[in-house]
Design a protein around this motif. Structure first.
Motif, PDB file in Angstrom:
ATOM      1  N   ILE A 127      33.116  24.549  16.483  1.00 50.65           N
ATOM      2  CA  ILE A 127      32.749  24.796  15.668  1.00 50.65           C
ATOM      3  C   ILE A 127      32.465  26.104  14.395  1.00 50.65           C
ATOM      4  N   TYR A 128      32.694  27.454  15.989  1.00 44.85           N
ATOM      5  CA  TYR A 128      32.529  28.431  15.429  1.00 44.85           C
ATOM      6  C   TYR A 128      31.999  29.855  16.131  1.00 44.85           C
ATOM      7  N   ILE A 129      32.330  30.511  16.372  1.00 48.22           N
ATOM      8  CA  ILE A 129      32.342  31.559  17.511  1.00 48.22           C
ATOM      9  C   ILE A 129      31.833  32.743  17.439  1.00 48.22           C
ATOM     10  N   GLU A 130      31.225  33.477  18.051  1.00 52.59           N
ATOM     11  CA  GLU A 130      29.459  34.187  17.648  1.00 52.59           C
ATOM     12  C   GLU A 130      30.002  35.273  19.276  1.00 52.59           C
ATOM     13  N   ALA A 131      29.275  36.691  18.473  1.00 59.44           N
ATOM     14  CA  ALA A 131      29.274  37.490  19.144  1.00 59.44           C
ATOM     15  C   ALA A 131      28.038  38.104  19.222  1.00 59.44           C
ATOM     16  N   LYS A 132      26.670  38.349  20.401  1.00 58.23           N
ATOM     17  CA  LYS A 132      25.779  38.612  20.929  1.00 58.23           C
ATOM     18  C   LYS A 132      25.553  38.846  21.921  1.00 58.23           C
ATOM     19  N   GLU A 133      25.073  40.041  21.936  1.00 64.74           N
ATOM     20  CA  GLU A 133      24.222  40.371  22.864  1.00 64.74           C
ATOM     21  C   GLU A 133      25.275  40.706  24.115  1.00 64.74           C
ATOM     22  N   ARG A 134      26.480  41.225  23.376  1.00 63.85           N
ATOM     23  CA  ARG A 134      27.052  42.455  24.100  1.00 63.85           C
ATOM     24  C   ARG A 134      28.040  40.715  24.884  1.00 63.85           C
ATOM     25  N   LYS A 135      27.841  39.711  23.885  1.00 69.53           N
ATOM     26  CA  LYS A 135      29.138  38.413  24.880  1.00 69.53           C
ATOM     27  C   LYS A 135      29.730  37.773  23.627  1.00 69.53           C
ATOM     28  N   THR A 136      30.842  36.703  24.088  1.00 71.98           N
ATOM     29  CA  THR A 136      31.531  35.741  23.409  1.00 71.98           C
ATOM     30  C   THR A 136      31.049  34.476  23.319  1.00 71.98           C
ATOM     31  N   PHE A 137      30.306  34.030  22.759  1.00 72.22           N
ATOM     32  CA  PHE A 137      29.750  32.087  22.820  1.00 72.22           C
ATOM     33  C   PHE A 137      30.666  31.908  21.424  1.00 72.22           C
ATOM     34  N   VAL A 138      30.851  30.880  23.068  1.00 77.88           N
ATOM     35  CA  VAL A 138      32.187  29.638  21.638  1.00 77.88           C
ATOM     36  C   VAL A 138      30.971  28.739  21.495  1.00 77.88           C
ATOM     37  N   ILE A 139      30.495  28.138  20.704  1.00 78.88           N
ATOM     38  CA  ILE A 139      30.075  26.488  20.332  1.00 78.88           C
ATOM     39  C   ILE A 139      31.301  25.451  19.968  1.00 78.88           C
ATOM     40  N   THR A 140      31.215  24.242  20.775  1.00 79.27           N
ATOM     41  CA  THR A 140      31.457  23.102  20.738  1.00 79.27           C
ATOM     42  C   THR A 140      30.986  22.143  20.125  1.00 79.27           C
TER      43      THR A 140
END
Length: 214
Positions: A127-140
């Motif tokens: 769905i989207y990919i987000e960079a936060k807290e020095r990590k890359t989160f992948v939301i599916t």
């Protein structure tokens, strides 16, 4: 070095690279010569100013060779560049830059890390990919996990017909945008299918609107 001689030299240098490589010559302020490749054309013209954020700008600023990925904000297409400043009498006078197309990736999945292991996820489910807290989160559709890639790296690997960088912290799959709203704090707000609100920054707004046609 006269421009004619410089052009001839760059033409010869270009022969050392593949047809996928563009060659650029500049002084410290503007581009002097550009040889586009068959695979990537940044539409540079002699006399164009060197824009902040380009690989040439970064090499001149650092005063040394720089090689890295540059996202699509400046020229509308992402690229991988290598730039080397040249000097005369101890003073930097310009830069020679090689521009390569982004790396292609035959994979069609992203393998995300969860607390109990790893999950391969098809691109079409992201769905989207987000960079936060020095990590890359992948939301599916069904999972949320992390990945070692940065957003810049994902920007080069993901298919451009589906994924758009809309903010320094977000890449979205356009197929999962539910609605688009104007916003006073950012140019737009995207409402994704999971009801997450994602901002579109001023930097990315023009390219975003062009791709979506509104």
């Amino acid at each position: 070095m006269e421009l004619f001689n410089a052009s001839t030299l760059i033409d010869v240098i270009g022969e050392l690279f593949s047809d996928e490589t563009s060659i650029v010559l500049s002084d410290t302020k503007e581009y002097l010569y550009y040889q586009p490749s068959k695979r990537i054309d940044l539409k540079i013209k002699p006399g164009d100013p060197i824009l902040e954020g380009t690989i040439t700008y970064k090499a001149l600023l650092a005063g040394q060779k720089v090689s890295e990925y540059i996202d699509r904000d400046v020229f509308g297409v992402p690229y991988y560049g290598m730039a080397v400043p040249y000097s005369k009498e101890g003073e930097i006078r310009g830069c020679v830059t090689a521009v390569f197309p982004t790396l292609t990736n035959a994979m069609s999945v992203i393998t995300i890390k969860k607390s109990d292991g790893w999950v391969p996820v098809p691109f079409t489910d992201v769905i989207y990919i987000e960079a936060k807290e020095r990590k890359t989160f992948v939301i599916t559709k069904e999972n949320v996990g992390t990945h070692t890639n940065t957003l810049n790296e994902f920007d080069f690997l993901l298919p451009r017909d589906s994924f758009i960088r809309c903010h320094r912290s977000y890449i979205v799959n356009v197929n999962y945008i539910k609605e688009i709203y104007p916003d006073t704090r950012s140019t737009f707000i995207l409402k994704m299918i999971d009801d997450t609100l994602v901002p579109v920054s001023q930097t990315h707004a023009s390219y975003f609107r062009k791709l979506l046609g509104f």
